[in-house]
Enzyme design. Structure first.
Site, short mmCIF file in Angstrom:
data_model
loop_
_atom_site.label_atom_id
_atom_site.label_comp_id
_atom_site.label_asym_id
_atom_site.label_seq_id
_atom_site.Cartn_x
_atom_site.Cartn_y
_atom_site.Cartn_z
N ASP A 1 0.82 -1.17 -0.06
CA ASP A 1 -0.08 -0.02 -0.07
C ASP A 1 1.14 1.18 0.02
O ASP A 1 1.62 1.51 1.07
CB ASP A 1 -0.79 0.11 1.22
CG ASP A 1 -1.73 1.11 1.52
OD1 ASP A 1 -2.32 1.67 0.23
OD2 ASP A 1 -2.01 1.97 2.46
N GLU B 1 -1.65 -1.41 -4.33
CA GLU B 1 -2.79 -0.58 -4.55
C GLU B 1 -2.61 0.50 -5.53
O GLU B 1 -1.67 1.24 -5.50
CB GLU B 1 -3.11 -0.24 -2.91
CG GLU B 1 -4.58 0.21 -2.91
CD GLU B 1 -5.28 0.42 -1.43
OE1 GLU B 1 -5.12 -0.72 -0.78
OE2 GLU B 1 -5.74 1.26 -1.29
N ASP C 1 -1.41 0.86 7.99
CA ASP C 1 -1.01 0.68 6.40
C ASP C 1 -0.44 -0.75 6.51
O ASP C 1 -0.53 -1.22 5.24
CB ASP C 1 0.26 1.85 6.52
CG ASP C 1 -0.20 3.12 6.48
OD1 ASP C 1 -1.00 3.50 5.86
OD2 ASP C 1 0.31 4.12 7.47
#
Lengths: 180, 180
Positions: A13, A73, A145
């Site tokens: 991410d 992502e 995260d």
């Protein structure tokens, strides 16, 4: 089809300050937790230092845990152009680390991740965290995260082992280097 | 101060589609042309493929020509957020290649490059190309992006061998990798 070792997925991410990551194995149809965490850059550090931290740490992760697929992502472009540029630079460095180790890279939108992990696209970060804990049977809750890194890895595992949305990381051909 | 070999500068002009580069030596106070060119990605290629072309070709350039310093142009954030994101990703991949080879990275704005090469900040691309040809005594005119790569290398050469604006590429310390 024979497979010598399980599918090991590194999920990433990317963010302008913090890059979350999560690694899972897919054993049969079950995602199994391997590790997760956050790569944090120093807010006032110079750009090359921040890029260096991201690319080196992701390379270290690959060399230590030897994932065979990766998922990242897709990011929203920010209203603030310089934040978007910084996010792009961080994401470019992360993808550079993946392709330099010849890993295939798959992309998923935040919507796809939420749908895969929570079941609907309007889930918030806490719900994603909660479902990651449930699906991987974790004893604690990873940071937001890190949970997002795990969530994108789970999304890839659930997407028929990611046959869709392939970014083509294994096929670096083409491109032209023209001297002079 | 002794120096075993001349200062060799790799200059990079990052773009979302084309990354220009130029390599010069600084012999005494004189910039000397070594090579230049463009790294072109395939417009409809997937992101990992485009990032791969940039990071691999810059790594090849470093391994072939062994520059000891690098300079990269600061970019304008575009009005189009997705272009800004793509530009950021390309630039992040280029910087990743530089820091992975432990090269110091210096940044210059387009204004600094124009002032250094043409003498004023309002110069257009043709004037930059023209002055690069003059300063390096070239027999032909490099493509515009290659000329921009050479121009940023020349700018670094002229900036007191780049003591200003250092990005800190040699000092990748700090950052935290937190497992779980």
């Amino acid at each position: 089809m024979t497979r010598t070792r399980p599918l090991r997925i590194l999920g990433i991410d990317p963010g302008s300050r913090t890059t979350g990551f999560g690694i899972i194995d897919l054993i049969g149809r079950e995602p199994v937790y391997i590790t997760s965490g956050c790569i944090k850059t120093i807010p006032n550090d110079e750009l090359a230092g921040r890029i260096g931290i991201i690319v080196r740490h992701i390379t270290e992760l690959i060399d230590q845990y030897r994932p065979n697929q990766t998922a990242i992502e897709k990011v929203f472009v920010n209203v603030n152009p310089s934040s978007t540029l910084m996010l792009g630079q961080s994401r470019g460095a992360a993808i550079a680390a993946l392709v330099l180790r010849d890993l295939p890279v798959y992309e998923y939108t935040a919507l796809q991740v939420k749908q895969a992990v929570v079941g609907h696209g309007k889930a918030d970060k806490k719900q994603v965290q909660h479902m990651v804990v449930q699906m991987l049977k974790l004893s604690g809750t990873p940071q937001a995260d890190a949970a997002d890194g795990l969530a994108v890895a789970i999304t890839h595992a659930l997407h028929g082992q990611g046959l869709a949305n392939k970014l083509g990381g294994l096929n670096i051909k083409g491109g032209r280097l023209q001297n002079k």
